[in-house]
Scaffold this motif. Structure first.
Motif, PDB file in Angstrom:
ATOM      1  N   ASP A   1       7.518  -6.563  12.419  1.00 25.43           N
ATOM      2  CA  ASP A   1       7.982  -5.961  11.187  1.00 25.43           C
ATOM      3  C   ASP A   1       9.425  -5.519  11.386  1.00 25.43           C
ATOM      4  O   ASP A   1       9.735  -4.803  12.328  1.00 25.43           O
TER       5      ASP A   1
ATOM      6  N   ILE B   1       4.023  -5.467  15.779  1.00 22.49           N
ATOM      7  CA  ILE B   1       2.719  -5.045  15.268  1.00 22.49           C
ATOM      8  C   ILE B   1       1.596  -5.666  16.096  1.00 22.49           C
ATOM      9  O   ILE B   1       0.617  -5.014  16.413  1.00 22.49           O
ATOM     10  N   SER B   2       1.759  -6.943  16.424  1.00 22.16           N
ATOM     11  CA  SER B   2       0.788  -7.641  17.257  1.00 22.16           C
ATOM     12  C   SER B   2       1.519  -8.778  17.944  1.00 22.16           C
ATOM     13  O   SER B   2       2.728  -8.950  17.761  1.00 22.16           O
TER      14      SER B   2
ATOM     15  N   ASN C   1       9.564  -3.410  14.810  1.00 20.83           N
ATOM     16  CA  ASN C   1       8.261  -2.953  15.296  1.00 20.83           C
ATOM     17  C   ASN C   1       7.373  -4.152  15.576  1.00 20.83           C
ATOM     18  O   ASN C   1       7.102  -4.941  14.674  1.00 20.83           O
TER      19      ASN C   1
END
Length: 156
Positions: free
Chosen positions: A152, A146-147, A144
């Motif tokens: 993650d 996240i930014s 994932n």
């Protein structure tokens, strides 16, 4: 507490070595000044469970602290490295990913003139970690973003 899976640690060493990360031994005890570089703000300059009272040193919370110790003492030449160390932590939560101590393979890309450009180093290291988890765990891995600078990686 689960049993340390040395098979996974060994597999990670072999995998990352093929990607150019040299295996090195590092200190497992470093000065408290080094510890404070990476400690969460609320724990800085506080005595912890893993402090060695007789010498103002502590057992490492991560191989990252061992690498920093070597860099600051001029003991780490430029390169890509990996090391397996115990990690001693101050964790209140205890679950699969939060433990008071565990073993971990830490990666670093270092240039003696300074760290490699952070964004490039992070991307390389995250990409290598994702490749390892995907190869070792297959479809149990989810990644994932996240930014821009945070990814993650979760394992089912």
């Amino acid at each position: 507490m689960g049993i340390i899976n040395y098979e996974i640690l060994s597999a990670s060493q072999k995998f990352y070595e093929k990607l150019g990360h040299k295996i090195i031994d590092v200190p497992w005890v470093v000065s408290n000044n080094i510890m404070n570089i990476t400690k969460p703000e609320e724990l800085k300059n506080k005595e912890e469970y893993y402090s060695l009272k007789y010498c103002e040193k502590s057992l490492v919370a991560s191989g990252e602290q061992s690498f920093l110790y070597m860099i600051i003492n001029g003991q780490l030449p430029s390169g890509r490295y990996q090391t397996i160390t115990p990690c001693f932590r101050h964790e209140n939560q205890k679950d699969l990913t939060h433990r008071k101590y565990f073993m971990k393979n830490e990666l670093i890309i270092y240039e003696e003139s300074g760290f490699a450009p952070l964004e490039i180093s992070c991307k390389v290291l995250v990409d290598h970690a994702i490749k390892f988890y995907e190869e070792y765990l297959g479809d149990k891995v989810s990644v994932n973003k996240i930014s821009k600078n945070q990814t993650d990686i979760e394992c089912d």
